[in-house]
Scaffold this active site. Structure first.
Site, PDB file in Angstrom:
ATOM      1  N   LYS A 182      13.938   0.105 -20.429  1.00  0.00           N
ATOM      2  CA  LYS A 182      13.533   0.917 -19.280  1.00  0.00           C
ATOM      3  C   LYS A 182      14.590   0.877 -18.187  1.00  0.00           C
ATOM      4  CE  LYS A 182      11.543   1.859 -15.253  1.00  0.00           C
ATOM      5  NZ  LYS A 182      11.715   1.392 -13.884  1.00  0.00           N
ATOM      6  N   ASN A 215       3.558   4.183  -1.968  1.00  0.00           N
ATOM      7  CA  ASN A 215       3.293   5.213  -2.976  1.00  0.00           C
ATOM      8  C   ASN A 215       3.088   4.635  -4.376  1.00  0.00           C
ATOM      9  OD1 ASN A 215       3.526   7.198  -1.031  1.00  0.00           O
ATOM     10  ND2 ASN A 215       5.705   7.492  -1.370  1.00  0.00           N
ATOM     11  N   GLY A 220       0.815  -1.219   0.000  1.00  0.00           N
ATOM     12  CA  GLY A 220       0.000   0.000   0.000  1.00  0.00           C
ATOM     13  C   GLY A 220       0.841   1.258   0.000  1.00  0.00           C
TER      14      GLY A 220
END
Length: 388
Positions: free
Chosen positions: A213, A12, A10
């Protein structure tokens, strides 16, 4: 019944990336976490805001239709939720996957749904879902392994979105970069089809997306942080406003670009445009991206398949140039004893207590006969000498 997604973590990224897009796709999101304060806040707050930040301004979205379970105290509830979920995602950090796997394995094993649950790990690591899948298999009864594929399908993903340090007293609200990329393998889902999540870019071969990435965004971000830290900069945008640092970052990303272009066949001009976009994103002062946040966990970032050794080792094997990456590795080795970052203290101890050879092997996982080993060994010895 509506669609349901279980999101492990939970934090950011869990709230401000994964849950945002699950919510927009019409899923009820059930957060699973072990942090009492996070779970309590989610249980007592019916909605929170995600503010997307770009050079053009801000856009705020409200996220609702979620619940939260503390798996430390209510494991059986979490198992029941997984047993009836459509999707399981996680954003917990690559090192935590082994701890959430037993619970996910129990939930998958309890499933009676005809359609398998989609499991997608959203971590900054190559093959994170494969890693999680391996841990889940270890915790699945042996007589049930043959039918695991009937109950769950596992798809790797590549995620890209900058989540800076949050302003104090933000509560559950998250400030986040507007730009994002979320690519996920579609082949594991076969005839069942992939979940309906519009934000995801579904691809047949994920490796080019993951390496592009990781070796552009993560390598560039960390390079900026380590050079910036050494020069006393506080924010990533401040570091990139320094022409010398910006030049060093460009040199590093020129090297990783040559790998990405030659290995994956991505056109050179397309990769150059991608690099320019990434540097532009990181230069955004509105993100207020803290250098110590980006640089933290240097041991993980110096490891064998990560953002420095990963591309540099492949370039060395191919006989391509990797000088700027070795310079960046030296800067990472100098990220020591930073307040609040245990790994930077551990790095200092390793460099202080071990021989150059042992430290190089432990930190990088490189074999002594690897063409990258000697150049990195020289930098390890140099940093050890400088920090005596």
């Amino acid at each position: 019944m509506g669609k349901k997604a279980i999101q492990f973590g939970g934090g950011n990224i869990g709230r401000g990336f994964v849950a945002e897009f699950l919510h927009e796709a019409g899923y009820e999101v059930v957060f699973v976490d072990v942090m009492d304060a996070v779970v309590s806040a989610l249980q007592t707050t019916p909605s929170y805001n995600v503010t997307e930040v770009s050079k053009d301004g801000e856009n705020t979205k409200t996220i609702s239709n979620y619940r939260a379970i503390n798996s430390k105290t209510n494991e059986s509830d979490a198992v029941k939720e997984i047993a009836t979920a459509d999707v399981v995602t996680c954003a917990v950090g690559p090192n935590i996957l082994k701890f959430i796997a037993p619970l996910i394995a129990k939930g998958i094993d309890a499933r009676t749904e005809s359609k398998p649950v989609a499991v997608i790990a959203c971590e900054n690591a190559i093959g994170a879902t494969d890693t999680l899948h391996g841990f889940i298999k270890e915790h699945t009864p042996k007589d049930r392994l043959d039918t695991l594929y009937d109950r769950a399908r596992f798809a790797n993903s590549a995620i890209d979105r900058i989540v800076p340090n949050q302003p104090p007293n933000s509560g559950l609200n998250v400030r986040i970069e507007k730009f994002y990329e979320w690519a996920v393998e579609q082949t594991p889902f076969g005839s069942f089809g992939h979940p309906d999540i519009p934000a995801i870019h579904w691809v047949d071969n994920l490796e080019p997306y993951i390496e592009r990435k990781l070796f552009t965004v993560n390598t560039g971000h960390a390079t900026t942080a380590y050079y910036g830290h050494l020069r006393g900069k506080k924010m990533i945008a401040d570091a990139l406003a320094d022409d010398e640092i910006r030049s060093m970052v460009h040199k590093v990303l020129d090297e990783t670009a040559s790998l990405i272009v030659s290995k994956h066949g991505i056109p050179e001009d397309e990769q150059k445009e991608y690099v320019d976009t990434i540097i532009g994103r990181m230069s955004n002062p509105y993100l207020e991206d803290n250098i110590e946040r980006v640089g933290r966990a240097p041991l993980r970032k110096l490891s064998r398949k990560e953002r420095f050794i990963g591309p540099a080792s492949q370039l060395a094997e191919r006989g391509q140039k990797f000088d700027a990456l070795v310079d960046a590795i030296e800067m990472a080795l100098r990220f020591q004893n930073v307040p609040g970052d245990q790994e930077s203290a551990d790095l200092a101890q390793i460099l202080k207590q071990k021989s150059s050879e042992d430290a190089t092997s432990e930190l990088t996982g490189l074999e002594k006969d690897h063409p990258l080993y000697s150049p990195v060994l020289e930098r390890v010895a140099k940093v050890q000498q400088d920090t005596k």
